[in-house]
Design an enzyme around this catalytic site. Structure first.
Site, PDB file in Angstrom:
ATOM      1  N   SER A  27       0.814  -1.216   0.000  1.00  0.00           N
ATOM      2  CA  SER A  27       0.000   0.000   0.000  1.00  0.00           C
ATOM      3  C   SER A  27       0.852   1.272   0.000  1.00  0.00           C
ATOM      4  O   SER A  27       1.801   1.399   0.761  1.00  0.00           O
ATOM      5  CB  SER A  27      -0.891  -0.004   1.247  1.00  0.00           C
ATOM      6  OG  SER A  27      -1.604   1.219   1.321  1.00  0.00           O
ATOM      7  N   ILE A  77       4.267  10.721   4.427  1.00  0.00           N
ATOM      8  CA  ILE A  77       3.364  11.225   3.385  1.00  0.00           C
ATOM      9  C   ILE A  77       2.090  11.780   4.033  1.00  0.00           C
ATOM     10  O   ILE A  77       1.522  12.758   3.558  1.00  0.00           O
ATOM     11  CB  ILE A  77       2.994  10.095   2.387  1.00  0.00           C
ATOM     12  CG1 ILE A  77       4.258   9.439   1.804  1.00  0.00           C
ATOM     13  CG2 ILE A  77       2.062  10.594   1.304  1.00  0.00           C
ATOM     14  CD1 ILE A  77       5.053  10.283   0.867  1.00  0.00           C
ATOM     15  N   ASN A 133      -5.806  -0.293   7.742  1.00  0.00           N
ATOM     16  CA  ASN A 133      -4.571   0.343   8.220  1.00  0.00           C
ATOM     17  C   ASN A 133      -4.841   0.912   9.604  1.00  0.00           C
ATOM     18  O   ASN A 133      -5.480   1.958   9.744  1.00  0.00           O
ATOM     19  CB  ASN A 133      -4.160   1.455   7.233  1.00  0.00           C
ATOM     20  CG  ASN A 133      -2.923   2.198   7.702  1.00  0.00           C
ATOM     21  OD1 ASN A 133      -2.323   1.854   8.726  1.00  0.00           O
ATOM     22  ND2 ASN A 133      -2.558   3.227   6.964  1.00  0.00           N
ATOM     23  N   CYS A 136      -3.161   4.597  12.403  1.00  0.00           N
ATOM     24  CA  CYS A 136      -3.695   5.957  12.312  1.00  0.00           C
ATOM     25  C   CYS A 136      -4.175   6.366  13.694  1.00  0.00           C
ATOM     26  O   CYS A 136      -4.688   5.531  14.438  1.00  0.00           O
ATOM     27  CB  CYS A 136      -4.909   6.034  11.393  1.00  0.00           C
ATOM     28  SG  CYS A 136      -4.635   5.386   9.760  1.00  0.00           S
ATOM     29  N   GLY A 255      10.910  -4.687   3.175  1.00  0.00           N
ATOM     30  CA  GLY A 255      12.257  -4.850   2.627  1.00  0.00           C
ATOM     31  C   GLY A 255      12.424  -5.955   1.612  1.00  0.00           C
ATOM     32  O   GLY A 255      13.555  -6.336   1.308  1.00  0.00           O
ATOM     33  N   GLY A 276       7.203  -2.956  -1.638  1.00  0.00           N
ATOM     34  CA  GLY A 276       6.964  -1.518  -1.590  1.00  0.00           C
ATOM     35  C   GLY A 276       8.169  -0.718  -2.023  1.00  0.00           C
ATOM     36  O   GLY A 276       8.339  -0.413  -3.210  1.00  0.00           O
TER      37      GLY A 276
HETATM   38  C1  LIG Z   1       6.106   6.092   0.336  1.00  0.00           C
HETATM   39  C2  LIG Z   1       5.345   5.099   1.166  1.00  0.00           C
HETATM   40  C3  LIG Z   1       3.968   5.288   1.350  1.00  0.00           C
HETATM   41  C4  LIG Z   1       3.241   4.357   2.124  1.00  0.00           C
HETATM   42  N1  LIG Z   1       1.898   4.552   2.278  1.00  0.00           N
HETATM   43  C5  LIG Z   1       1.167   3.643   2.989  1.00  0.00           C
HETATM   44  C6  LIG Z   1      -0.242   3.797   3.122  1.00  0.00           C
HETATM   45  O1  LIG Z   1      -0.860   4.711   2.563  1.00  0.00           O
HETATM   46  N2  LIG Z   1      -0.914   2.872   3.887  1.00  0.00           N
HETATM   47  C7  LIG Z   1      -0.275   1.821   4.479  1.00  0.00           C
HETATM   48  O2  LIG Z   1      -0.937   1.001   5.152  1.00  0.00           O
HETATM   49  N3  LIG Z   1       1.062   1.629   4.334  1.00  0.00           N
HETATM   50  C8  LIG Z   1       1.799   2.525   3.611  1.00  0.00           C
HETATM   51  N4  LIG Z   1       3.149   2.330   3.466  1.00  0.00           N
HETATM   52  C9  LIG Z   1       3.806   1.150   4.080  1.00  0.00           C
HETATM   53  C10 LIG Z   1       4.017   0.025   3.062  1.00  0.00           C
HETATM   54  O3  LIG Z   1       2.787  -0.430   2.534  1.00  0.00           O
HETATM   55  C11 LIG Z   1       4.794  -1.165   3.698  1.00  0.00           C
HETATM   56  O4  LIG Z   1       4.041  -1.675   4.801  1.00  0.00           O
HETATM   57  C12 LIG Z   1       6.166  -0.774   4.206  1.00  0.00           C
HETATM   58  O5  LIG Z   1       6.757   0.216   3.385  1.00  0.00           O
HETATM   59  C13 LIG Z   1       7.135  -1.984   4.295  1.00  0.00           C
HETATM   60  O6  LIG Z   1       7.368  -2.568   3.025  1.00  0.00           O
HETATM   61  P1  LIG Z   1       8.626  -2.174   2.077  1.00  0.00           P
HETATM   62  O7  LIG Z   1       9.863  -2.223   2.925  1.00  0.00           O
HETATM   63  O8  LIG Z   1       8.619  -3.192   0.975  1.00  0.00           O
HETATM   64  O9  LIG Z   1       8.371  -0.795   1.568  1.00  0.00           O
HETATM   65  C14 LIG Z   1       3.902   3.239   2.702  1.00  0.00           C
HETATM   66  C15 LIG Z   1       5.279   3.071   2.500  1.00  0.00           C
HETATM   67  C16 LIG Z   1       6.009   3.967   1.732  1.00  0.00           C
HETATM   68  C17 LIG Z   1       7.490   3.733   1.523  1.00  0.00           C
END
Ligand SMILES: Cc1cc2nc3c(=O)[nH]c(=O)nc-3n(C[C@H](O)[C@H](O)[C@H](O)COP(=O)(O)O)c2cc1C
Length: 315
Positions: A27, A77, A133, A136, A255, A276
């Site tokens: 997400s 964000i 989520n 929040c 990661g 992500g």
């Molecule tokens: C730029 C960015 C925006 C994100 N926005 C959301 C979001 O809107 N809602 C949410 O539940 N997680 C959000 N996440 C968290 C990711 O969905 C994920 O749980 C987290 O980044 C770990 O995975 P990764 O290491 O592959 O990025 C965001 C992460 C990043 C980097």
């Protein structure tokens, strides 16, 4: 005549939703799909997970709201998104073109907000799941996050459970807690069909010249390769203590960048895999991860990905 070996079966089942393979977007890192159309064929994923959607549109936090750190990034964000009406009117038609199950991440500051979004999503056939989520702040409980208090987490899960009839309910856990297994047990007890984990870890970067935080919001969420061992450990803990006996699938993230990373998550107990931060480096890495998992299964003589999920041996 030479026969090519049979390809292993990569399909998985997330609480009744069948995916061609376990890979999906995390997400908030892949917009509403169109943004990535030129870089990767998203139709080859198992599912698409949207950015958090709230009842009203949100512009999010002040800039700067992203900073690169070593082997990771911090983001604040602030749940910037188009809001429910524009999501339904403009983004759903775009997502329908993927021909994939869509999981919509839902956010809000009151339980009523979350329920309103989840109820509206019941009318949309391409949507197959709600990802709750809970990282929040709940304004009604004085700003405490839903995701750090097991009673609040159970309360919001139960409310969403009642709102989600067609759609499966996936609860996304925050790692910013003392015992993530306690949180998992609370939301499973309250009716979660699946768990996703982990959301970002709270962190801070400081500009030593100005002696101020780099992010306008001061703190942000850490993601990317640096958090992977934390995610793998937490998934193993939740799988072995809660999810396995409750038969609740876990969507793992934190990661994942290469096939070997994804395999760690599968062995630790994840059924689904979300990518992500790595998409920002190489949007096509998800397809390489999928192919690398297939190659591993063939090399280890497994006919199906399900044969390796949760097979980590400890001790
Ligand atoms: C730029 C960015 C925006 C994100 N926005 C959301 C979001 O809107 N809602 C949410 O539940 N997680 C959000 N996440 C968290 C990711 O969905 C994920 O749980 C987290 O980044 C770990 O995975 P990764 O290491 O592959 O990025 C965001 C992460 C990043 C980097």
């Amino acid at each position: 005549m030479h026969q090519s070996p049979k390809q292993p079966d990569l399909s998985v089942d997330i609480a009744g939703v069948k995916l061609a393979n376990p890979l999906m977007t995390a997400s908030g890192t892949c917009g509403y799909a169109d943004e990535y159309a030129d870089f990767v064929d998203l139709r080859q994923l198992g599912a698409f997970v949207t950015k958090s959607i709230t009842v009203s549109p949100r512009t999010g936090n002040e800039y700067p709201r992203i900073v690169e750190t070593r082997a990771s990034m911090l983001n604040a964000i602030g749940l910037a998104n188009v809001g429910l009406d524009a999501f339904l009117g403009e983004k759903i038609p775009q997502l329908e073109k993927l021909h994939l199950p869509v999981f919509v991440n839902v956010a809000g500051t009151t339980i009523e907000d979350y329920v309103a979004v989840a109820e509206a999503l019941e009318q949309v056939s391409v949507v197959r799941g709600v990802e709750l989520n809970i990282s929040c702040p709940n304004v009604k409980a004085g700003g405490i996050q839903f995701g750090v208090d097991p009673d609040l987490a159970a309360k919001i899960t139960a409310a969403l459970r009642a709102a989600c009839k067609k759609n499966i309910l996936i609860v996304k856990l925050s790692p910013n807690v003392t015992d993530i297994a306690e949180m998992a047990a609370a939301v499973v007890e309250a009716g979660a069909d699946a768990l996703s984990m982990i959301n970002t870890l709270t962190g801070m970067a400081i500009d030593v010249e100005t002696r101020r935080p780099v992010l306008a919001n001061a703190t942000g969420g850490l993601s990317g390769p640096a958090v992977r061992p934390v995610a793998v450990h937490m998934i193993h803990r939740v799988y072995s203590q809660v999810a396995k006996k409750a038969n609740v699938p876990i969507i793992g993230m934190g990661g994942i960048q290469y096939p070997r990373d994804a395999l760690e998550f599968l062995l630790a107990g994840a059924t689904g895999l979300a990518v992500g931060t790595a998409l920002f480096v190489d949007p096509a890495c998800v397809l390489g991860i999928r192919d690398g998992i297939a190659e591993y299964l063939t090399r280890h003589h497994h006919a199906s990905i399900n044969e390796i999920i949760g097979t980590l041996e400890v001790g």
